[in-house]
Design a protein around this motif. Structure first.
Motif, short mmCIF file in Angstrom:
data_model
loop_
_atom_site.label_atom_id
_atom_site.label_comp_id
_atom_site.label_asym_id
_atom_site.label_seq_id
_atom_site.Cartn_x
_atom_site.Cartn_y
_atom_site.Cartn_z
N PHE A 8 -39.99 -18.95 19.57
CA PHE A 8 -39.67 -19.05 18.15
C PHE A 8 -40.98 -18.92 17.23
O PHE A 8 -42.01 -19.40 17.41
CB PHE A 8 -39.32 -20.61 17.86
N PRO A 12 -37.96 -25.28 15.62
CA PRO A 12 -37.47 -26.68 14.78
C PRO A 12 -38.23 -27.73 15.00
O PRO A 12 -38.17 -28.87 14.51
CB PRO A 12 -36.18 -26.58 15.34
N ASP A 13 -38.88 -27.92 16.31
CA ASP A 13 -39.71 -29.00 16.91
C ASP A 13 -41.06 -29.07 15.98
O ASP A 13 -41.79 -29.89 16.50
CB ASP A 13 -39.66 -29.20 18.33
N LEU A 18 -41.28 -28.95 22.61
CA LEU A 18 -39.78 -29.16 23.12
C LEU A 18 -39.14 -27.83 23.22
O LEU A 18 -38.33 -27.72 24.12
CB LEU A 18 -39.15 -30.24 22.09
N ALA A 19 -39.57 -26.89 22.76
CA ALA A 19 -38.76 -25.38 22.79
C ALA A 19 -39.29 -25.03 24.21
O ALA A 19 -40.36 -25.35 24.94
CB ALA A 19 -39.41 -24.44 21.79
N ARG A 20 -38.41 -24.20 24.92
CA ARG A 20 -38.33 -24.13 26.36
C ARG A 20 -39.51 -23.18 26.84
O ARG A 20 -39.96 -23.00 28.06
CB ARG A 20 -37.13 -23.53 26.84
N ARG A 23 -42.44 -24.49 29.09
CA ARG A 23 -42.40 -24.43 30.46
C ARG A 23 -42.97 -23.23 31.18
O ARG A 23 -43.74 -23.15 32.16
CB ARG A 23 -40.92 -24.39 30.96
N MET A 45 -33.24 -13.00 17.15
CA MET A 45 -32.73 -13.36 18.38
C MET A 45 -31.37 -13.09 18.60
O MET A 45 -30.94 -12.77 19.56
CB MET A 45 -32.97 -14.96 18.56
N LYS A 46 -30.72 -12.88 17.33
CA LYS A 46 -29.22 -12.52 17.45
C LYS A 46 -28.75 -11.11 17.47
O LYS A 46 -27.87 -10.62 17.55
CB LYS A 46 -28.44 -13.31 16.52
N GLN A 58 -31.21 -16.05 22.91
CA GLN A 58 -32.00 -17.05 23.14
C GLN A 58 -33.57 -16.87 23.44
O GLN A 58 -33.56 -15.72 24.22
CB GLN A 58 -31.25 -18.18 24.26
N ILE A 59 -34.50 -17.82 23.26
CA ILE A 59 -35.78 -17.70 23.72
C ILE A 59 -35.98 -18.88 24.82
O ILE A 59 -35.03 -19.61 24.82
CB ILE A 59 -37.04 -17.93 22.73
N PRO A 60 -36.82 -18.73 25.80
CA PRO A 60 -37.85 -17.38 25.99
C PRO A 60 -37.33 -16.40 26.66
O PRO A 60 -36.21 -16.59 27.36
CB PRO A 60 -38.86 -18.11 26.75
N GLU A 71 -33.88 -17.13 31.00
CA GLU A 71 -33.51 -18.26 31.68
C GLU A 71 -34.80 -18.76 32.40
O GLU A 71 -35.55 -18.31 33.14
CB GLU A 71 -32.62 -18.18 32.97
N THR A 72 -35.49 -20.03 31.71
CA THR A 72 -36.62 -20.40 32.39
C THR A 72 -36.62 -20.74 33.94
O THR A 72 -37.86 -20.56 34.53
CB THR A 72 -36.88 -21.88 31.49
N ARG A 173 -38.03 -33.86 27.08
CA ARG A 173 -36.99 -33.76 25.85
C ARG A 173 -36.44 -34.98 25.54
O ARG A 173 -35.49 -35.09 24.53
CB ARG A 173 -35.99 -32.75 26.44
N1 GTB Z 1 -31.04 -22.16 29.96
C1 GTB Z 1 -31.71 -21.44 28.89
C2 GTB Z 1 -33.27 -21.60 29.51
O1 GTB Z 1 -33.46 -22.28 30.45
O2 GTB Z 1 -33.84 -20.55 29.39
C3 GTB Z 1 -31.78 -22.09 27.49
C4 GTB Z 1 -32.51 -21.32 26.73
C5 GTB Z 1 -32.34 -22.09 25.17
O3 GTB Z 1 -31.48 -23.11 25.27
N2 GTB Z 1 -33.17 -21.77 24.13
C6 GTB Z 1 -33.16 -22.21 22.91
C7 GTB Z 1 -32.66 -21.41 21.80
O4 GTB Z 1 -33.04 -20.04 21.73
C8 GTB Z 1 -34.61 -22.68 22.42
S1 GTB Z 1 -35.11 -24.09 23.49
N3 GTB Z 1 -31.93 -21.64 21.13
C9 GTB Z 1 -31.46 -20.89 19.84
C10 GTB Z 1 -30.01 -20.52 20.31
O5 GTB Z 1 -29.41 -20.85 21.15
O6 GTB Z 1 -29.61 -19.83 19.11
C11 GTB Z 1 -34.17 -25.36 23.07
C12 GTB Z 1 -34.63 -26.07 21.84
C13 GTB Z 1 -34.85 -25.54 20.55
C14 GTB Z 1 -35.37 -26.50 19.69
C15 GTB Z 1 -35.74 -27.73 20.17
N4 GTB Z 1 -36.12 -28.51 19.22
O7 GTB Z 1 -36.52 -28.24 17.89
O8 GTB Z 1 -36.70 -29.71 19.50
C16 GTB Z 1 -35.84 -28.20 21.49
C17 GTB Z 1 -35.41 -27.42 22.33
#
Ligand code: GTB
Length: 217
Positions: A8, A12-13, A18-20, A23, A45-46, A58-60, A71-72, A173
């Protein structure tokens, strides 16, 4: 070749791990692999270029030469397979470490994600307060069993592995929910993960993105 991951641009965190991508960063740090990060906005991202890497936008993501992964679970597994340090050499122990990665992602993480989604999408709805204890109990159900299995051990199956890396990031999380703290051995387990030098380096790198964008330190 140095792999590149996406993260990202504006998490947002607020960079609190917390964002993936955390890992993946942690896995790189554990095995001593340098990596580059390309930051993406929610809009990017979209778009088609990012969706070519991750159809779900989505990321990452992970790119290395001709290989692109999302997929992480798949990314951390790929890193662990190609570098020593995250999967045991013994074939049975290796299979069990992979099993714990799946358990973290398929059995423990879903109710945790459900809780987060409910807060995000339904937090202002009248039923949310009533629903939250139900979601919490679903998580407790998993934490009870995990806590019983971990017992007094430092890690889930002998030495630290990719299974622990994944499980710790999944449990992280729950920060702020108080749920992990109900299980002192799980709280200590997460703290052990967070205390690893590789985790600290990954945290610093992730937080630096937020700090640079916000001027915080
Ligand atoms: N299953 C996939 C993986 O493991 O790679 C899931 C990936 C995923 O959920 N990515 C999220 C994403 O891109 C970011 S990590 N979301 C945007 C979207 O779907 O449009 C999830 C996440 C986001 C924010 C917080 N936070 O702010 O606390 C925590 C976790």
């Amino acid at each position: 070749m140095t792999p590149t991951i996406t993260a990202f641009e504006n998490s947002p965190d607020r960079g609190r791990e917390l964002a993936r991508d955390m890992r993946v960063r942690w896995a790189f740090e554990e095995v001593g692999q340098r990596y580059d990060v390309r930051l993406v906005s929610f809009r990017e991202m979209k778009q088609a270029a990012h969706r070519a890497l991750n159809p779900f936008g989505q990321i990452p993501t992970y790119e290395e030469g001709d290989l692109a992964l999302f997929e992480t679970g798949a990314i951390v597994f790929h890193i662990a397979e190609h570098h020593p340090g995250l999967l045991p050499d013994d074939a049975d122990a290796r299979a069990r470490a992979i099993m714990w990665m799946f358990a973290a992602l398929n059995t423990v993480e879903p109710p945790i994600v459900e809780r987060g989604q409910a807060r995000f999408a339904e937090g202002d709805k009248p039923w949310y307060e009533e629903r939250l204890p139900i979601l919490d109990d679903r998580i407790r159900h998993r934490l009870n069993d995990l806590s019983r299995r971990l017992g007094d051990a430092a890690w889930l199956d002998g030495a630290f592995s990719a299974g622990d890396l994944m499980m710790v990031t999944v449990l992280r999380r729950l920060e702020g929910s108080g749920l992990v703290e109900e299980y002192p051995n799980l709280a200590a387990y997460v703290a052990r993960g967070e205390a690893r030098p590789a985790y600290r380096r990954a945290f610093e790198a992730q937080f630096a993105v937020f700090a640079a964008a916000s001027g915080e330190r």
